[in-house]
Design a protein around this motif. Sequence first.
Motif, PDB file in Angstrom:
ATOM      1  N   HIS A 338     -14.366 -13.533  23.241  1.00 13.78           N
ATOM      2  CA  HIS A 338     -12.993 -13.803  23.545  1.00 13.78           C
ATOM      3  C   HIS A 338     -11.993 -12.727  23.546  1.00 13.78           C
ATOM      4  N   GLY A 339     -11.523 -12.393  24.529  1.00 18.50           N
ATOM      5  CA  GLY A 339     -10.177 -11.380  24.361  1.00 18.50           C
ATOM      6  C   GLY A 339     -10.708 -10.241  24.526  1.00 18.50           C
ATOM      7  N   VAL A 340     -11.381  -9.432  23.859  1.00 22.15           N
ATOM      8  CA  VAL A 340     -11.801  -8.164  23.716  1.00 22.15           C
ATOM      9  C   VAL A 340     -12.769  -7.695  24.787  1.00 22.15           C
ATOM     10  N   ALA A 341     -13.545  -8.741  24.951  1.00 20.98           N
ATOM     11  CA  ALA A 341     -14.639  -8.314  26.288  1.00 20.98           C
ATOM     12  C   ALA A 341     -14.029  -8.275  27.665  1.00 20.98           C
ATOM     13  N   LEU A 342     -12.893  -8.601  27.954  1.00 21.33           N
ATOM     14  CA  LEU A 342     -12.139  -8.445  29.164  1.00 21.33           C
ATOM     15  C   LEU A 342     -11.891  -6.773  29.288  1.00 21.33           C
ATOM     16  N   HIS A 343     -11.573  -6.054  27.949  1.00 23.03           N
ATOM     17  CA  HIS A 343     -11.294  -4.858  28.146  1.00 23.03           C
ATOM     18  C   HIS A 343     -12.568  -3.926  28.547  1.00 23.03           C
ATOM     19  N   GLU A 344     -13.723  -4.543  28.061  1.00 26.64           N
ATOM     20  CA  GLU A 344     -14.907  -3.666  28.687  1.00 26.64           C
ATOM     21  C   GLU A 344     -15.045  -4.176  30.171  1.00 26.64           C
ATOM     22  N   GLU A 345     -14.848  -5.259  30.440  1.00 20.07           N
ATOM     23  CA  GLU A 345     -15.125  -5.759  31.993  1.00 20.07           C
ATOM     24  C   GLU A 345     -14.205  -4.701  32.672  1.00 20.07           C
ATOM     25  N   LEU A 346     -13.051  -4.256  32.598  1.00 18.79           N
ATOM     26  CA  LEU A 346     -12.113  -3.710  33.026  1.00 18.79           C
ATOM     27  C   LEU A 346     -12.768  -2.028  33.039  1.00 18.79           C
ATOM     28  N   GLN A 347     -13.535  -1.662  32.362  1.00 11.78           N
ATOM     29  CA  GLN A 347     -13.871  -0.366  32.170  1.00 11.78           C
ATOM     30  C   GLN A 347     -15.024  -0.494  33.107  1.00 11.78           C
ATOM     31  N   ILE A 348     -15.917  -1.710  33.278  1.00  7.41           N
ATOM     32  CA  ILE A 348     -17.074  -1.573  34.171  1.00  7.41           C
ATOM     33  C   ILE A 348     -16.662  -1.620  35.412  1.00  7.41           C
TER      34      ILE A 348
END
Length: 421
Positions: A338-348
């Motif tokens: 939760h939370g932190v993974a969205l930053h990775e999603e933006l990078q993808i």
Amino acid sequence: MRMPALVAIILLCASAAHAASNSFAVRDVRVFDGDKTIPNANVVVKGGRIVAVGSGVAIPSGLRIIDGHGKTLLPGLIDSHVHVFPGAQADALRFGVTTELDMFDISRNFKAWRAQRRSLRRTPEADTWAAGLGVTVKGGAPLENAPPGLHIPTLDSAGDARKFVDARVAEGSDYIKLFIENLSEYRTKKTLPTLSPQEVCAVIAAAHADHRMAIVHTQAEWAAREAIKCGANALAHMIPDRMVGASFIALAKRHHIFIETTDDVWAGVSGLDLAQKLARDPRVAPYLSAAQKSTLLATDQKLAPWFFPNVLANTRALHAAGIPILAGTDSPNPATAHGVALHEELQILVRSGFTPEEALHAATALPDAIFHLGRRGHVAVGYRADLLLVDGNPTQNISDTLSIDRIWMNGYAVNRTPPKT
Ligand SMILES: [Zn+2]
């Protein structure tokens, strides 16, 4: 240096007063407003709402001022595909995700979530919209591994669809989630029972009769086609099993669907180590809870290395065709949190051909426009002061979203200390 006691007490009281207030201003800051970048602006927040944004905006005297030089102010991020559980929304908020859209949970805590998201009270948790129980068949996804004692209602026939959906809406579901899943995309012997095409169409019709969107879990192109032809509003995942062609894109456009990505999950299923790297990032590690660490470092048994190249290609092609694509993570599945993974999603997303601004839009103003989230996802007058201040410039370098300086929720500064256990 030793401070006289009285001065120290006065300073402490002043900082406590600032922390307790949901009024402040950020001066001379780059702003991504949900749609576009404003190179330099002042932003004024009063009582938890944004009251002024602009380069020449005056800052009322007496307001606490934060210097925004070298920083970027963003709307609080919106994760359009999660599954909530106790602690999840606090984990989300510590990483600047101020709104989560749940896509199946069994707690059905709708009343408390509604009250919180309507208020401007101080809260340690992200606001939540939720599907509650999804629609599936007995033994079907995602219940195949549910503990035997846990009773979760399932659909028996197309004739029951209306009653079943009405019950979800009466409980408080903000939208209806359904599952078309037989595991064919994993190319394994294991299969699962799933909704029939008649049941899918009946559930979607019932959802629309109740003025709710129908969001469908599909991981195979055949299932996505079935959902779209039945009138689904959205696919809950980017299609991973194959590269979609022109006829699929035309079908998706004709039916005006939108898609929640969850590309980070597919990276994990494909055996990539993006989540492990994220967990080690010094901008991330000190703020992770035990739950976040454990899901980020978990690996998925359903290894399908062909998924991620398909997902990158499909995200690129569907975005280029103008299909609205929302950033979602499917947290807390393996290789997410939760939370932190969205930053990775933006990078993808940027890796899939989005500009950094388009990626940020997919996690701010776009989900607000589609889900009508009540003045969220923008840095604009009248909107909630759910805000993220980062060092650097994520509109050029998307990874800068992780360089978090501070977070506000309802205008209150968020404490980023992770829970002890
Ligand atoms: Zn999910």
